[in-house]
Design an enzyme around this catalytic site. Structure first.
Site: not given
Ligand SMILES: [Zn+2]
Length: 308
Positions: A124, A161, A245
């Site tokens: 991110h 992810d 995740d």
């Molecule tokens: Zn993540």
């Protein structure tokens, strides 16, 4: 041969009680990789990335300001959900340095592939902003190093992810010799990741998944979007933002995958690397917030890399 890069400094980034991106995540992954099944892993300590390496993808002023903002005690909030503790600067430098060292090892032929068990995660992080638990964009630092130092002409970054890697997409979008391909829950944090975001050079491939999607949708996203794009791009180096995740046990998201799906995706990516990249893969840990699911999923991923 597979090299495992990690560093105890990555345990000393502590966003505080109740924060999901906690040191226990890395301890769980390393404990799983201590099992005798993983005795053949070659274990190396990751070095700290240098300013020169990090500023290939981040603004120099931002890097300096972030490191100067690391607190001497207590914590400092740098974004709605990103917090630094006294150990955060060293952890972030070791995480990015792992990507650099893994690229060096794989490009020199010391190993077919490498897994970086590091934190904080990175995908991110934008050129001028820390966000979403991420300080420096480690995988992008590694990709830029591969390009600058090893002259790699085409680098693919695959990100499974459950969150879209907005930072990596930003860094890829204007670089025609990088490809960014992602599966992620959408719409969801951080809000980016539409199929319409394709990069300046048609070098971004987003394969969004609806909340509740599972094995069939995930595998279709790989088979219909990501793997064909990789085969067209023919990467000389394949990098993986390996977040776990999207596991059904994960508390932060709502995708219904399990260890077998991560092993399947890794197998598919090993196939791509064997077809185009001389088998070269550098994988980095990103998210994954249920400790049991994270540990078993990372183990499944590394098991496939070791068998490659
Ligand atoms: Zn993540």
């Amino acid at each position: 041969m597979t090299i495992l890069f990690s560093n105890p400094d990555c345990l000393h980034h502590n966003p505080g009680p109740g924060h999901p991106e906690r040191p226990e995540r890395l301890q769980a992954v390393l404990a799983a990789l201590d099992h005798p099944d993983f005795a053949a892993l070659v274990r190396r300590l990751s070095p700290a990335a240098t300013a020169e390496q990090i500023t290939r993808v981040h603004d120099a002023g931002h890097v300096l300001a972030l490191l100067e903002n690391v607190p001497k005690s207590g914590t400092v909030r740098v974004d709605a959900d990103t917090v630094m503790s006294p150990g955060s600067g060293d952890a972030a430098l070791r995480a990015a340095g792992a990507a650099v060292a893994a690229v060096d090892a794989v490009m020199k032929g010391e190993a077919a592939n490498a897994f970086c068990a590091v934190r904080p995660p990175g995908h991110h992080a934008e050129p001028d902003r820390a966000m979403g638990f991420c300080l420096f964009n480690s995988i992008a630092v590694g990709a830029a190093h591969a390009e600058a130092v090893h002259g790699v002409a085409r680098i693919a970054i695959v990100d499974f992810d459950v969150h879209h890697g907005n930072g990596t997409q930003t860094m890829t979008a204007g670089r025609p010799n990088w490809l960014y391909a992602s599966t992620h829950q959408y719409p969801y944090y951080p809000g980016t990741g539409s199929v319409r975001e394709r990069g300046e050079y048609n070098n971004v491939v987003n394969a969004p998944l609806n909340a509740g999607a599972g094995r069939a949708e995930f595998r279709a996203a790989f088979e219909e979007a990501i793997l064909p794009a990789l085969d067209r791009f023919r990467p000389e180096l394949l990098m993986i933002s390996a977040g776990f995740d999207a596991h059904r046990s994960d508390p932060l998201a709502a995708i219904d995958l399990d260890e077998d799906d991560f092993a399947w995706a890794t197998e598919a990516l090993v196939g791509v690397a064997k077809r185009h990249s001389g088998g070269r893969i550098v994988s980095l840990l990103e998210g994954g917030y249920d400790l049991t699911a994270l540990a078993s999923s990372a183990a499944a991923h590394v098991r496939v890399l070791m068998a490659a």
